[in-house]
Design a protein around this motif. Structure first.
Motif, PDB file in Angstrom:
ATOM      1  N   ARG A 134      -5.707   3.131   5.869  1.00 56.73           N
ATOM      2  CA  ARG A 134      -6.073   3.790   7.125  1.00 56.73           C
ATOM      3  C   ARG A 134      -5.889   5.302   7.056  1.00 56.73           C
ATOM      4  O   ARG A 134      -6.732   6.056   7.545  1.00 56.73           O
ATOM      5  N   ILE A 135      -4.796   5.788   6.473  1.00 56.66           N
ATOM      6  CA  ILE A 135      -4.599   7.244   6.478  1.00 56.66           C
ATOM      7  C   ILE A 135      -5.634   7.965   5.627  1.00 56.66           C
ATOM      8  O   ILE A 135      -5.863   9.157   5.823  1.00 56.66           O
ATOM      9  N   ARG A 136      -6.281   7.246   4.728  1.00 52.26           N
ATOM     10  CA  ARG A 136      -7.361   7.870   3.944  1.00 52.26           C
ATOM     11  C   ARG A 136      -8.569   8.214   4.807  1.00 52.26           C
ATOM     12  O   ARG A 136      -9.371   9.059   4.431  1.00 52.26           O
ATOM     13  N   GLY A 173      16.234   9.187   0.082  1.00 50.25           N
ATOM     14  CA  GLY A 173      15.698   8.128  -0.759  1.00 50.25           C
ATOM     15  C   GLY A 173      14.375   7.527  -0.333  1.00 50.25           C
ATOM     16  O   GLY A 173      13.858   6.637  -1.012  1.00 50.25           O
ATOM     17  N   ALA A 174      13.802   7.964   0.769  1.00 51.15           N
ATOM     18  CA  ALA A 174      12.506   7.449   1.204  1.00 51.15           C
ATOM     19  C   ALA A 174      11.385   8.089   0.390  1.00 51.15           C
ATOM     20  O   ALA A 174      11.573   9.144  -0.223  1.00 51.15           O
ATOM     21  N   SER A 175      10.219   7.456   0.412  1.00 48.20           N
ATOM     22  CA  SER A 175       9.031   7.998  -0.256  1.00 48.20           C
ATOM     23  C   SER A 175       7.969   8.289   0.788  1.00 48.20           C
ATOM     24  O   SER A 175       7.726   7.474   1.674  1.00 48.20           O
ATOM     25  N   LEU A 176       7.333   9.447   0.681  1.00 49.92           N
ATOM     26  CA  LEU A 176       6.290   9.844   1.619  1.00 49.92           C
ATOM     27  C   LEU A 176       4.931   9.467   1.063  1.00 49.92           C
ATOM     28  O   LEU A 176       4.581   9.818  -0.068  1.00 49.92           O
ATOM     29  N   VAL A 177       4.162   8.733   1.852  1.00 47.03           N
ATOM     30  CA  VAL A 177       2.755   8.446   1.562  1.00 47.03           C
ATOM     31  C   VAL A 177       1.974   9.249   2.591  1.00 47.03           C
ATOM     32  O   VAL A 177       2.135   9.057   3.793  1.00 47.03           O
ATOM     33  N   GLN A 178       1.137  10.187   2.106  1.00 48.95           N
ATOM     34  CA  GLN A 178       0.505  11.132   3.013  1.00 48.95           C
ATOM     35  C   GLN A 178      -0.969  11.278   2.702  1.00 48.95           C
ATOM     36  O   GLN A 178      -1.396  11.190   1.553  1.00 48.95           O
ATOM     37  N   SER A 179      -1.752  11.516   3.741  1.00 48.30           N
ATOM     38  CA  SER A 179      -3.176  11.761   3.597  1.00 48.30           C
ATOM     39  C   SER A 179      -3.409  13.023   2.771  1.00 48.30           C
ATOM     40  O   SER A 179      -2.598  13.943   2.781  1.00 48.30           O
ATOM     41  N   THR A 180      -4.524  13.051   2.083  1.00 50.45           N
ATOM     42  CA  THR A 180      -4.911  14.254   1.344  1.00 50.45           C
ATOM     43  C   THR A 180      -6.034  14.992   2.075  1.00 50.45           C
ATOM     44  O   THR A 180      -6.684  15.852   1.495  1.00 50.45           O
ATOM     45  N   CYS A 181      -6.238  14.659   3.344  1.00 50.91           N
ATOM     46  CA  CYS A 181      -7.340  15.244   4.109  1.00 50.91           C
ATOM     47  C   CYS A 181      -7.209  16.767   4.202  1.00 50.91           C
ATOM     48  O   CYS A 181      -6.119  17.322   4.114  1.00 50.91           O
ATOM     49  N   ALA A 182      -8.335  17.412   4.388  1.00 55.65           N
ATOM     50  CA  ALA A 182      -8.343  18.859   4.605  1.00 55.65           C
ATOM     51  C   ALA A 182      -7.857  19.153   6.017  1.00 55.65           C
ATOM     52  O   ALA A 182      -8.096  18.375   6.937  1.00 55.65           O
ATOM     53  N   GLU A 212      13.576  10.880  16.723  1.00 58.06           N
ATOM     54  CA  GLU A 212      12.126  10.847  16.909  1.00 58.06           C
ATOM     55  C   GLU A 212      11.497  12.065  16.247  1.00 58.06           C
ATOM     56  O   GLU A 212      11.900  13.199  16.512  1.00 58.06           O
ATOM     57  N   ILE A 213      10.507  11.837  15.425  1.00 54.68           N
ATOM     58  CA  ILE A 213       9.860  12.916  14.692  1.00 54.68           C
ATOM     59  C   ILE A 213       8.895  13.695  15.575  1.00 54.68           C
ATOM     60  O   ILE A 213       8.736  14.896  15.444  1.00 54.68           O
ATOM     61  N   PHE A 214       8.209  13.045  16.484  1.00 49.51           N
ATOM     62  CA  PHE A 214       7.173  13.659  17.311  1.00 49.51           C
ATOM     63  C   PHE A 214       6.138  14.360  16.446  1.00 49.51           C
ATOM     64  O   PHE A 214       5.822  15.532  16.637  1.00 49.51           O
ATOM     65  N   GLY A 215       5.638  13.633  15.484  1.00 52.33           N
ATOM     66  CA  GLY A 215       4.596  14.118  14.591  1.00 52.33           C
ATOM     67  C   GLY A 215       3.897  12.929  13.959  1.00 52.33           C
ATOM     68  O   GLY A 215       4.304  11.786  14.141  1.00 52.33           O
ATOM     69  N   PRO A 216       2.850  13.186  13.202  1.00 50.20           N
ATOM     70  CA  PRO A 216       2.031  12.101  12.640  1.00 50.20           C
ATOM     71  C   PRO A 216       2.631  11.466  11.387  1.00 50.20           C
ATOM     72  O   PRO A 216       1.982  11.364  10.349  1.00 50.20           O
ATOM     73  N   VAL A 217       3.912  11.076  11.482  1.00 53.49           N
ATOM     74  CA  VAL A 217       4.601  10.442  10.360  1.00 53.49           C
ATOM     75  C   VAL A 217       5.413   9.273  10.912  1.00 53.49           C
ATOM     76  O   VAL A 217       6.172   9.441  11.863  1.00 53.49           O
ATOM     77  N   ALA A 218       5.251   8.104  10.311  1.00 53.55           N
ATOM     78  CA  ALA A 218       5.974   6.915  10.770  1.00 53.55           C
ATOM     79  C   ALA A 218       6.931   6.417   9.703  1.00 53.55           C
ATOM     80  O   ALA A 218       6.488   6.039   8.616  1.00 53.55           O
ATOM     81  N   PRO A 219       8.222   6.416   9.977  1.00 56.92           N
ATOM     82  CA  PRO A 219       9.152   5.771   9.063  1.00 56.92           C
ATOM     83  C   PRO A 219       8.982   4.250   9.156  1.00 56.92           C
ATOM     84  O   PRO A 219       8.873   3.709  10.255  1.00 56.92           O
ATOM     85  N   ILE A 220       8.938   3.584   8.021  1.00 58.62           N
ATOM     86  CA  ILE A 220       8.815   2.124   8.002  1.00 58.62           C
ATOM     87  C   ILE A 220      10.143   1.546   7.529  1.00 58.62           C
ATOM     88  O   ILE A 220      10.607   1.852   6.435  1.00 58.62           O
ATOM     89  N   VAL A 221      10.731   0.704   8.364  1.00 60.37           N
ATOM     90  CA  VAL A 221      12.020   0.088   8.068  1.00 60.37           C
ATOM     91  C   VAL A 221      11.796  -1.409   7.866  1.00 60.37           C
ATOM     92  O   VAL A 221      11.237  -2.080   8.735  1.00 60.37           O
TER      93      VAL A 221
END
Length: 196
Positions: free
Chosen positions: A25-27, A64-73, A99-108
Motif C-alpha cells: 500500500r505505501i508504494r 531496534g525497530a526497522s522503518l519501512v518507508q515509501s520512496t515517493c517524491a 503519539e507520533i501525529f505523522g504518517p508513520v505507524a508502529p506495528i506491535v
C-alpha cells in the motif's frame, strides 16, 4: 486527523500478511497538495511537528525497530515525511507509547486478544480505538473492553454528527455532537420545592 490510529497491535498469526499488505500500500500512496483529490497525504503542519516525527521515528530505530518507508517524491516546499511504518516495535518502545501525529505507524506484535486489549488500554490517551476482527460480534465484545471515548469496529474513522465525539483519560473531557453533546451547553436547572 485527531482520531487517526497511532499504532497497530497485530496478532502474530497474521502479522506477516499485514506487513506485506502495508508494504504494497505505501508504494501507491500519493503525497502532495491536499486540495488535489488524488492526494492521499498532505504536508506536516509545521517544522516543529516534522522534527518531532523525525525524532520519534529515530528513537524507534535506535531501540531496534526497522522503518519501512515509501520512496515517493515529495514537493520541494513545505514540511514532508514520507509515509511508512515501523516493525519490530515492542510495548516498551517510545513510539509505542507516544503519539507520533505523522504518517508513520508502529506495528506491535501481540500473542492474543487479551494482550492487545491490555496494551491498547495501557496508555494515557483514549480518544478512539479501532478493532478489526473476522467475526463482527467478537469485534464488538473486544470493543466494549477498550478504554476509549469511541470505538470503531471493522471500519475506518468513526465520525457521525449524530453520535457523541470525545475521549477519555488525557484525550479530553465531555462530548460534543449527538444528544450527549447538547448537555455540554445546557445549564442545570435546580428546583427549590417547599413541601410544607
Amino acid at each position: 486527523v485527531c482520531c487517526a490510529g497511532s499504532r497497530l497491535l497485530v496478532q502474530e498469526s497474521i502479522i506477516n500478511q499485514v506487513i506485506r499488505k502495508l508494504r504494497d500500500r505505501i508504494r501507491t500512496i500519493r503525497v502532495g497538495n491536499p486540495l488535489d483529490k488524488n492526494t492521499d497525504i498532505g504536508a506536516i503542519n509545521s517544522r516543529a511537528q516534522l522534527t518531532k516525527i523525525e525524532q520519534l521515528v529515530q528513537s524507534g530505530i535506535d531501540e531496534g525497530a526497522s522503518l519501512v518507508q515509501s520512496t515517493c517524491a515529495v514537493p520541494e516546499k513545505g514540511f514532508w515525511f514520507r509515509p511508512g511504518f515501523l516493525t519490530g516495535v515492542t510495548a516498551s518502545h517510545r513510539v509505542a507509547r507516544e503519539e507520533i501525529f505523522g504518517p508513520v505507524a508502529p506495528i506491535v506484535r501481540v500473542e492474543s486478544t487479551a494482550q492487545a486489549v491490555q496494551m491498547a488500554n495501557d496508555t494515557e490517551y483514549g480518544l478512539i480505538s479501532y478493532v478489526y476482527a473476522r467475526d463482527a460480534a467478537e469485534g464488538i465484545r473486544v470493543g466494549r473492553r477498550m478504554e476509549s471515548g469511541m470505538v470503531a469496529v471493522n471500519r475506518g474513522v468513526a465520525s457521525d454528527p449524530a453520535a457523541p465525539f470525545g475521549g477519555m483519560k488525557q484525550s479530553g473531557l465531555g462530548r460534543e455532537g449527538g444528544f450527549h453533546g447538547i448537555h455540554e451547553f445546557l445549564e442545570p436547572q435546580y428546583l427549590a420545592v417547599d413541601f410544607g
